[in-house]
Design a protein around this motif. Structure first.
Motif, mmCIF file in Angstrom:
data_model
loop_
_atom_site.group_PDB
_atom_site.id
_atom_site.type_symbol
_atom_site.label_atom_id
_atom_site.label_comp_id
_atom_site.label_asym_id
_atom_site.label_seq_id
_atom_site.Cartn_x
_atom_site.Cartn_y
_atom_site.Cartn_z
ATOM 1 N N GLU A 1 0.829 -1.198 0.000
ATOM 2 C CA GLU A 1 0.000 0.000 0.000
ATOM 3 C C GLU A 1 0.866 1.251 0.000
ATOM 4 O OE1 GLU A 1 -2.647 -0.133 3.292
ATOM 5 O OE2 GLU A 1 -4.229 -1.122 2.147
ATOM 6 N N THR A 2 1.940 1.211 0.821
ATOM 7 C CA THR A 2 2.824 2.377 0.908
ATOM 8 C C THR A 2 3.525 2.625 -0.421
ATOM 9 O OG1 THR A 2 3.197 1.918 3.243
ATOM 10 C CG2 THR A 2 4.782 3.372 2.145
ATOM 11 N N LYS A 3 3.924 1.569 -1.068
ATOM 12 C CA LYS A 3 4.626 1.686 -2.346
ATOM 13 C C LYS A 3 3.740 2.309 -3.409
ATOM 14 C CE LYS A 3 7.306 -1.000 -5.647
ATOM 15 N NZ LYS A 3 7.808 -2.332 -6.018
ATOM 16 N N ASN A 4 2.450 1.938 -3.417
ATOM 17 C CA ASN A 4 1.528 2.444 -4.437
ATOM 18 C C ASN A 4 0.777 3.689 -3.984
ATOM 19 O OD1 ASN A 4 2.182 0.323 -6.154
ATOM 20 N ND2 ASN A 4 0.664 -1.032 -5.208
ATOM 21 N N GLN A 5 1.071 4.168 -2.782
ATOM 22 C CA GLN A 5 0.320 5.287 -2.228
ATOM 23 C C GLN A 5 0.633 6.585 -2.987
ATOM 24 O OE1 GLN A 5 -1.992 5.437 0.616
ATOM 25 N NE2 GLN A 5 -2.305 7.245 -0.641
ATOM 26 N N LEU A 6 -0.408 7.331 -3.344
ATOM 27 C CA LEU A 6 -0.263 8.656 -3.922
ATOM 28 C C LEU A 6 -0.770 9.678 -2.927
ATOM 29 C CD1 LEU A 6 -1.498 8.062 -7.602
ATOM 30 C CD2 LEU A 6 0.857 8.330 -6.823
ATOM 31 N N TRP A 7 -0.230 10.892 -3.030
ATOM 32 C CA TRP A 7 -0.589 11.956 -2.106
ATOM 33 C C TRP A 7 -1.199 13.102 -2.892
ATOM 34 C CZ3 TRP A 7 0.530 11.510 3.218
ATOM 35 C CH2 TRP A 7 1.218 10.338 3.575
ATOM 36 N N THR A 8 -2.284 13.683 -2.321
ATOM 37 C CA THR A 8 -3.010 14.721 -3.034
ATOM 38 C C THR A 8 -3.300 15.893 -2.091
ATOM 39 O OG1 THR A 8 -4.950 15.182 -4.418
ATOM 40 C CG2 THR A 8 -5.292 13.775 -2.505
ATOM 41 N N CYS A 9 -3.821 16.969 -2.683
ATOM 42 C CA CYS A 9 -4.189 18.153 -1.908
ATOM 43 C C CYS A 9 -5.704 18.159 -1.722
ATOM 44 C CB CYS A 9 -3.725 19.420 -2.613
ATOM 45 S SG CYS A 9 -4.271 20.967 -1.832
ATOM 46 N N SER A 10 -6.165 18.433 -0.518
ATOM 47 C CA SER A 10 -7.605 18.435 -0.267
ATOM 48 C C SER A 10 -8.315 19.551 -1.014
ATOM 49 C CB SER A 10 -7.865 18.593 1.244
ATOM 50 O OG SER A 10 -7.274 19.800 1.717
ATOM 51 N N MET A 11 -7.608 20.642 -1.356
ATOM 52 C CA MET A 11 -8.197 21.746 -2.089
ATOM 53 C C MET A 11 -7.941 21.659 -3.586
ATOM 54 S SD MET A 11 -9.686 23.249 0.307
ATOM 55 C CE MET A 11 -10.326 24.585 -0.681
ATOM 56 N N HIS A 12 -6.945 20.889 -3.988
ATOM 57 C CA HIS A 12 -6.599 20.742 -5.416
ATOM 58 C C HIS A 12 -6.412 19.256 -5.713
ATOM 59 C CE1 HIS A 12 -5.288 24.872 -4.398
ATOM 60 N NE2 HIS A 12 -5.831 25.146 -5.581
ATOM 61 N N PRO A 13 -7.511 18.523 -5.846
ATOM 62 C CA PRO A 13 -7.415 17.059 -5.996
ATOM 63 C C PRO A 13 -6.734 16.609 -7.273
ATOM 64 C CG PRO A 13 -9.668 17.836 -6.374
ATOM 65 C CD PRO A 13 -8.905 19.000 -5.843
ATOM 66 N N GLN A 14 -6.511 17.538 -8.238
ATOM 67 C CA GLN A 14 -5.811 17.134 -9.456
ATOM 68 C C GLN A 14 -4.312 16.918 -9.227
ATOM 69 O OE1 GLN A 14 -7.018 20.112 -8.948
ATOM 70 N NE2 GLN A 14 -5.446 21.645 -9.348
ATOM 71 N N ILE A 15 -3.795 17.418 -8.093
ATOM 72 C CA ILE A 15 -2.391 17.236 -7.751
ATOM 73 C C ILE A 15 -2.183 15.823 -7.222
ATOM 74 C CG2 ILE A 15 -0.513 18.010 -6.257
ATOM 75 C CD1 ILE A 15 -1.253 19.957 -8.484
ATOM 76 N N MET A 16 -1.277 15.075 -7.845
ATOM 77 C CA MET A 16 -0.945 13.719 -7.413
ATOM 78 C C MET A 16 0.568 13.598 -7.330
ATOM 79 S SD MET A 16 -3.549 11.831 -6.794
ATOM 80 C CE MET A 16 -5.316 12.173 -6.882
ATOM 81 N N GLN A 17 1.065 13.284 -6.124
ATOM 82 C CA GLN A 17 2.502 13.146 -5.909
ATOM 83 C C GLN A 17 2.791 11.763 -5.340
ATOM 84 O OE1 GLN A 17 4.493 15.362 -6.930
ATOM 85 N NE2 GLN A 17 3.515 17.372 -6.872
ATOM 86 N N PRO A 18 3.944 11.178 -5.680
ATOM 87 C CA PRO A 18 4.265 9.839 -5.161
ATOM 88 C C PRO A 18 4.727 9.841 -3.710
ATOM 89 C CG PRO A 18 6.046 10.650 -6.546
ATOM 90 C CD PRO A 18 4.942 11.662 -6.635
#
Length: 520
Positions: free
Chosen positions: A38-55
């Motif tokens: 799960e940690t390896k595939n986890q992406l991180w996003t912004c609650s106000m800008h959900p289009q942002i996806m970071q590894p």
């Protein structure tokens, strides 16, 4: 007997304890592996800008807020995917196509170009003596002339003086032949013929206006003088082009050069007669790249004895690039309508297999332009299903759902979240209108001009149909402003003529015909 019972009891207890201990370790190991995955595939996003996806965790590149773990939605979708209902797909006329691969033994490359004079046969008609032009017999460009044709009459004080010297030397010819020959040769240097010199000697009269005759046959492409002008010895009077042969100059993109070789066969058609194909071979490839347009001139020489090919005509060349059979390469191509352009990026929408329509954005690297298709170098595989009609609607749906879209570049600014407000579909206006142009370089310029308008979300110009589809926020701009921006870049629209100064600065392949049909 009791002894055996005790031993059996101890052994049973041992098995029980062993099962509990090792079972617990196995469960913890499974949980650990699951968490690691799960940690390896986890992406991180912004609650106000959900289009942002970071590894990995960090700050939002737009607002600086801490990123939070992105979760799959209730339908099991990845954070980068979105759905549309079957009803919405039908209303938007969304069409998809499954990518197929073909053998790359031969592929067609389409080049845009223009007919030019054959510079090898161009000539400048000069004057061999100085003087004043008394009479011009050729008064406009485009006139056809023949070798030996009278072009002008010139009064030359130097020739008048030289004639007097000739007549004086003629009288003393018997006493001083060398002086006579010297004066005669001087007249010949000014291109007076033997007959003209004999006529002067016979008539013993001075010619005041001397004729200038055409040195070559051809068509006058430039008139450099007017009647009454004073000219110097060696000054140009006319530029003459022999149009029995002409050049077809094409602009080839940098990425196409590996598929183009001198001697390759090319089939050429003109806008004036698109049904007639002229087959010839490439005779020249410019060794110097135009750094402004990133193109190289590719040339073919054409027979034009019937005069059908006029300098300035727009032409298209279809070149078949043959590959080595031993390479056994596979060519993946997709329709031009599937590609969205955004600056230097080219993107498509891929439809995932399944009952529910699921889409995701995919960035691709394009190869050669092959008629109505693009070669795919990277980003797609054969068998995948992509959107080929209605791509703008799919992209708008992605943007409104806060997913990655054409306009959402990494760290870019998008029109969602707390910057202003979440955009309502009612604020979006989509329309199409005609824009003249020739090639993919035109496409880049036209779309760049459109994107310069604040509030414009999408712009896609169709090379073949000569029309552009735009989507914009009607609260921030309108169609007239978009028309004006495109016209300022040099391109005609349905409402405004292109700026002539900008038009004249366009590359050769982009100099479109101002009478061509648009919005077809």
């Amino acid at each position: 007997m009791k002894k055996y019972i005790i031993y059996i009891g101890i052994l049973g207890v041992g098995f029980l304890l062993g099962g509990l201990i090792f079972g617990s370790l196995s469960t913890k190991s499974d949980e650990h592996n699951h968490k690691t995955t799960e940690t390896k595939n986890q992406l991180w996003t912004c609650s106000m800008h959900p289009q942002i996806m970071q590894p990995e965790p960090g700050g939002c590149p737009i607002c600086g807020m801490d990123l939070i773990p992105a979760e799959a939605d209730g339908n099991g979708l990845e954070a980068n995917q979105f759905t549309m209902s079957q009803n919405a797909l039908a209303l938007a006329n969304i069409e998809t196509t499954i990518i197929s691969s073909t053998s790359n033994l031969a592929s067609n490359i389409i080049l845009s170009g223009k007919i030019n004079e054959n510079e090898k046969t161009n000539a400048i008609q000069t004057s061999h003596f100085g003087g004043r032009i008394e009479k011009l017999f050729v008064n406009s460009t485009g006139e056809k002339i023949d070798q030996g044709q009278l072009l002008a009459l010139v009064y030359s004080p130097e020739l008048v003086t030289a004639q007097k010297e000739l007549l004086t030397a003629l009288e003393s010819k018997n006493n001083d032949v060398s002086l006579y020959n010297a004066v005669k040769n001087k007249l010949k240097l000014w291109k007076l013929s033997e007959n003209q010199i004999n006529k002067i000697e016979t008539s013993k009269s001075i010619i005041t206006n001397f004729p200038i005759y055409a040195n070559v046959s051809g068509v006058v492409t430039m008139k450099m003088v007017e009647e009454g002008n004073y000219i110097k010895e060696g000054q140009g009077l006319f530029m003459i082009a022999n149009l029995n042969t002409v050049w077809a100059n094409f602009d080839a993109y940098e990425k196409q050069l590996s598929s183009i070789k001198k001697g390759d066969e090319i089939s050429i058609t003109t806008n004036a007669n698109p049904n007639k194909k002229i087959k010839t071979k490439i005779s020249f490839i410019n060794p110097v790249l135009n750094t402004a347009t990133r193109t190289v001139i590719v040339r073919a020489e054409l027979n034009n004895r019937n005069g059908e090919l006029k300098p300035g005509m727009f032409v298209k060349g279809q070149l078949t690039s043959k590959k080595d059979l031993s390479q056994k390469e596979v060519l993946i191509t997709i329709s031009k309508t599937a590609v969205l352009w955004t600056g230097k990026r080219s993107v498509v929408y891929v439809k995932k297999q399944g009952i529910t329509p699921i889409f995701e954005l995919r960035e691709v690297i394009l190869g050669n332009e092959l008629g109505d298709s693009y070669e795919i170098l990277e980003g797609l595989n054969a068998g995948e299903e992509i959107v080929t009609n209605g791509t703008f609607t799919i992209d708008a749906a992605a943007q409104l759902q806060g997913k990655k879209s054409m306009m959402n570049t990494p760290g870019g600014k998008v029109m969602t979240g707390h910057e202003n407000h979440t955009m309502d579909m009612s604020e979006l206006t989509t329309l199409t209108f005609g824009v003249r142009g020739n090639c993919t370089m035109c496409k880049e310029t036209i779309e760049k001009a459109a994107y310069s308008i604040a509030g414009l979300l999408k712009a896609n110009w169709n090379v073949d149909k000569k029309k552009i589809e735009v989507t914009f926020n009607s609260n921030k701009t309108n169609a007239i402003e978009i028309h004006k921006a495109i016209a300022a870049s040099g391109y005609d629209t349905e409402k405004f003529n292109g700026d002539l100064n900008a038009y004249n600065k366009l590359p050769i392949c982009c100099l479109y015909d101002h009478t061509m049909k648009m919005n077809q």
